[in-house]
Scaffold this motif. Structure first.
Motif, short mmCIF file in Angstrom:
data_model
loop_
_atom_site.label_atom_id
_atom_site.label_comp_id
_atom_site.label_asym_id
_atom_site.label_seq_id
_atom_site.Cartn_x
_atom_site.Cartn_y
_atom_site.Cartn_z
N LEU A 1 0.82 -1.22 0.00
CA LEU A 1 0.00 0.00 0.00
C LEU A 1 0.85 1.27 0.00
CD1 LEU A 1 -2.70 -0.89 2.69
CD2 LEU A 1 -2.94 -1.00 0.20
N LEU A 2 2.12 1.13 0.33
CA LEU A 2 2.99 2.30 0.48
C LEU A 2 3.34 2.91 -0.86
CD1 LEU A 2 5.32 0.98 3.30
CD2 LEU A 2 3.19 2.27 3.51
N PRO A 3 3.48 4.22 -0.94
CA PRO A 3 3.41 5.20 0.15
C PRO A 3 1.97 5.52 0.54
CG PRO A 3 3.84 6.33 -1.91
CD PRO A 3 3.82 4.85 -2.22
N LEU A 4 1.81 5.89 1.80
CA LEU A 4 0.50 6.26 2.34
C LEU A 4 0.61 7.57 3.11
CD1 LEU A 4 -0.84 2.98 4.05
CD2 LEU A 4 -1.88 4.17 2.13
N SER A 5 -0.40 8.38 3.01
CA SER A 5 -0.54 9.56 3.87
C SER A 5 -1.74 9.31 4.76
CB SER A 5 -0.75 10.82 3.03
OG SER A 5 0.42 11.12 2.31
N LEU A 6 -1.51 9.34 6.08
CA LEU A 6 -2.55 8.99 7.04
C LEU A 6 -2.62 10.03 8.15
CD1 LEU A 6 -1.64 5.22 7.56
CD2 LEU A 6 -3.49 6.11 6.14
N THR A 7 -3.79 10.16 8.74
CA THR A 7 -3.95 10.95 9.96
C THR A 7 -4.03 9.96 11.11
OG1 THR A 7 -5.13 12.71 8.80
CG2 THR A 7 -5.39 12.60 11.20
N LEU A 8 -3.06 10.04 12.02
CA LEU A 8 -3.01 9.15 13.18
C LEU A 8 -3.80 9.78 14.32
CD1 LEU A 8 0.79 8.25 13.07
CD2 LEU A 8 -1.12 6.84 12.25
#
Length: 119
Positions: free
Chosen positions: A28-35
């Motif tokens: 799935l990478l790269p990923l931009s996520l809100t943790l």
């Protein structure tokens, strides 16, 4: 496989384990996520799709720095403190933070970019 999490201009490095769930995550990478904060000991984020469950060691107990996949919710979990509860076999180990855990211990929400590291 090593990965880099860029969080607010700071770098966290982690190593993914060699299992089907971690390989699915790496794909799935790269990923931009809100943790987001969960129960003060985790930073969690929904993933864009469910991951394979086969072959990953379930995380009982969990330790600070563990990266895991919680299958029922389909989310990434990064533990920023040791867990004390009874975690089910639905929490699959993906890897572990090697450097920069303190960056993830900052109050959430945190914006993170996760990508593979190449030597």
């Amino acid at each position: 496989m090593k990965i880099r999490l860029s969080v607010d201009g700071q770098v966290v490095t982690a190593r993914l384990y060699d299992n089907a769930t971690a390989r699915d995550f790496a794909a799935l990478l790269p990923l931009s996520l809100t943790l987001a904060d969960y129960a003060r000991i985790e930073r969690i984020a929904d993933l864009p799709q469910k991951l394979t469950r086969g072959g990953a060691e379930s995380s009982v107990p969990v330790n600070a720095g563990d990266l895991a996949y919680y299958a029922p919710w389909g989310n990434l979990a990064i533990f920023v403190e040791d867990g004390t509860g009874n975690y089910t076999g639905d929490l699959m180990r993906l890897g572990a933070v090697e450097t920069g855990l303190s960056v993830l211990q900052a109050p959430a929400p945190l914006q993170a970019r996760i990508e593979r590291m190449y030597d």
